[in-house]
Design an enzyme around this catalytic site. Structure first.
Site, PDB file in Angstrom:
ATOM      1  N   ASP A   1       1.096  -1.456   0.236  1.00 17.07           N
ATOM      2  CA  ASP A   1       0.115  -0.121  -0.145  1.00 17.07           C
ATOM      3  C   ASP A   1       0.453   1.489  -0.111  1.00 17.07           C
ATOM      4  O   ASP A   1       0.371   1.962  -0.056  1.00 17.07           O
ATOM      5  CB  ASP A   1      -1.368  -0.259   1.481  1.00 17.07           C
ATOM      6  CG  ASP A   1      -1.118  -0.377   2.420  1.00 17.07           C
ATOM      7  OD1 ASP A   1       0.977  -0.484   2.713  1.00 17.07           O
ATOM      8  OD2 ASP A   1      -0.938  -0.307   3.458  1.00 17.07           O
TER       9      ASP A   1
ATOM     10  N   GLU B   1       8.835  -4.051  10.202  1.00 17.39           N
ATOM     11  CA  GLU B   1       9.556  -2.907   9.747  1.00 17.39           C
ATOM     12  C   GLU B   1      10.332  -1.765  10.720  1.00 17.39           C
ATOM     13  O   GLU B   1       9.566  -1.587  11.472  1.00 17.39           O
ATOM     14  CB  GLU B   1       8.310  -2.008   9.368  1.00 17.39           C
ATOM     15  CG  GLU B   1       8.365  -0.228   8.892  1.00 17.39           C
ATOM     16  CD  GLU B   1       7.670   0.147   7.767  1.00 17.39           C
ATOM     17  OE1 GLU B   1       6.645  -0.791   6.926  1.00 17.39           O
ATOM     18  OE2 GLU B   1       7.603   1.072   6.956  1.00 17.39           O
TER      19      GLU B   1
HETATM   20  O1  KIV Z   1       3.237  -1.290   1.635  1.00 22.25           O
HETATM   21  C1  KIV Z   1       4.720  -1.472   1.568  1.00 22.25           C
HETATM   22  O2  KIV Z   1       5.693  -1.174   0.783  1.00 22.25           O
HETATM   23  C2  KIV Z   1       4.895  -2.859   2.555  1.00 22.25           C
HETATM   24  C3  KIV Z   1       6.496  -2.927   2.749  1.00 22.25           C
HETATM   25  C4  KIV Z   1       7.335  -1.589   3.396  1.00 22.25           C
HETATM   26  C5  KIV Z   1       7.170  -3.800   3.570  1.00 22.25           C
HETATM   27  O3  KIV Z   1       4.304  -2.594   3.518  1.00 22.25           O
END
Ligand code: KIV
Length: 280
Positions: free
Chosen positions: A44, A181
């Site tokens: 997202d 994260e």
């Molecule tokens: O939305 C995204 O790109 C993510 C990554 C940062 C793990 O969730």
């Protein structure tokens, strides 16, 4: 045949590191697949890098289904995981199941959702109907961005203990992997050693079982935020702007299009046409 969730689990058992990259469109996803990246994540983060929003909050199921379809049309080898956007799974277990199903119908092999212990019953319900789930703890942009902003997680003993407990609970609930994260590298290492499923780190140090980056960060295409953890492998935005300026100059100088980029009419047909319209 593309990679399966079982292939990813096996990589941890065989101590092979897992490569993950985000992608949202057909063209870049084709290149990720060609590079044999293990997992393509339709994240997202599309909200920022594809749609220009400040954060992931405005992203909808419609956006995620469209991006997932585009990536699914490109993918041949990689496993495809798609993010459930904000408020597509927090509202009820029924919504979580229905929206996970929509992403699978759009071409995803698995879904990812943010949250620790509070998400256990939702995760169990999705896994029970047969949809693989990737967990996501540490910095959770859908919610922490509303209150705390970007902050490294797991810096104190209390916060570390909560992350370790959350990871174990997610594993017990049936997720096949967990994205970590911006977790301190020590805590990410403890979690990676204490669970059997792979951890996929972003800003969480080298001891995770795999790594994920946003593709625009890796290619040097997005300058609004430059996270410390995002290694730039090239400066594509500079090359793109340079090429676009050359293109503009070529148009102004009339060096583009040249004969090699143009199409000709058959000469006898042209003569007939000229005769008719009275031109020589
Ligand atoms: O939305 C995204 O790109 C993510 C990554 C940062 C793990 O969730």
């Amino acid at each position: 045949m593309h990679k399966s969730v079982l292939d990813i689990l096996k990589m941890k058992q065989e101590k092979k590191k897992i490569s993950v990259i985000t992608s949202y469109d057909y063209t870049l996803a084709s290149l990720c697949d060609k590079a044999e990246i293990d997992i393509i994540l339709v994240g997202d983060s599309a909200g920022m890098v594809m749609l220009g929003y400040e954060n992931t909050i405005p992203v909808t199921m419609e956006h995620m289904c469209l991006f997932t379809e585009a990536v699914s049309n490109a993918r041949k080898n990689s496993l495809l995981v798609s993010d459930l956007p904000f408020m597509s799974y927090q509202t009820s277990i029924e919504d979580a199941i229905k929206n996970s199903g929509r992403l699978i119908k759009a071409g995803a092999d698995a879904v990812k959702l943010e949250g620790g212990a509070e998400m256990i019953s939702t995760i169990k319900a999705i896994v029970e109907i047969g949809i693989p789930v990737m967990g996501h703890i540490g910095l959770q942009p859908q919610t922490t961005m509303l209150s705390e902003g970007y902050r490294v997680q797991g810096k104190t003993k209390e916060s570390a203990e909560k992350l370790i407990k959350d990871a174990k609970k997610l594993e017990d609930a049936g997720v096949f992997s967990i994205a970590l994260e911006m977790v301190s590298q020590e805590v990410a290492e403890i979690i990676s050693q204490s669970i059997k499923i792979p951890t996929i780190g972003i800003g969480s140090g080298a001891k995770c079982d795999g790594q994920v980056l946003v593709i625009q960060d890796l290619l040097g295409m997005y300058d609004k935020i430059k996270p410390k953890f995002a290694k730039r492998y090239m400066n594509l935005s500079e090359d793109i702007v340079k090429s676009l300026k050359e293109y503009k100059n070529d148009i102004q100088n009339q060096t583009f299009p040249s004969v090699e980029h143009s199409f000709e009419m058959e000469s006898n047909e042209l003569e007939k046409l000229r005769g008719e319209i009275g031109e020589k």
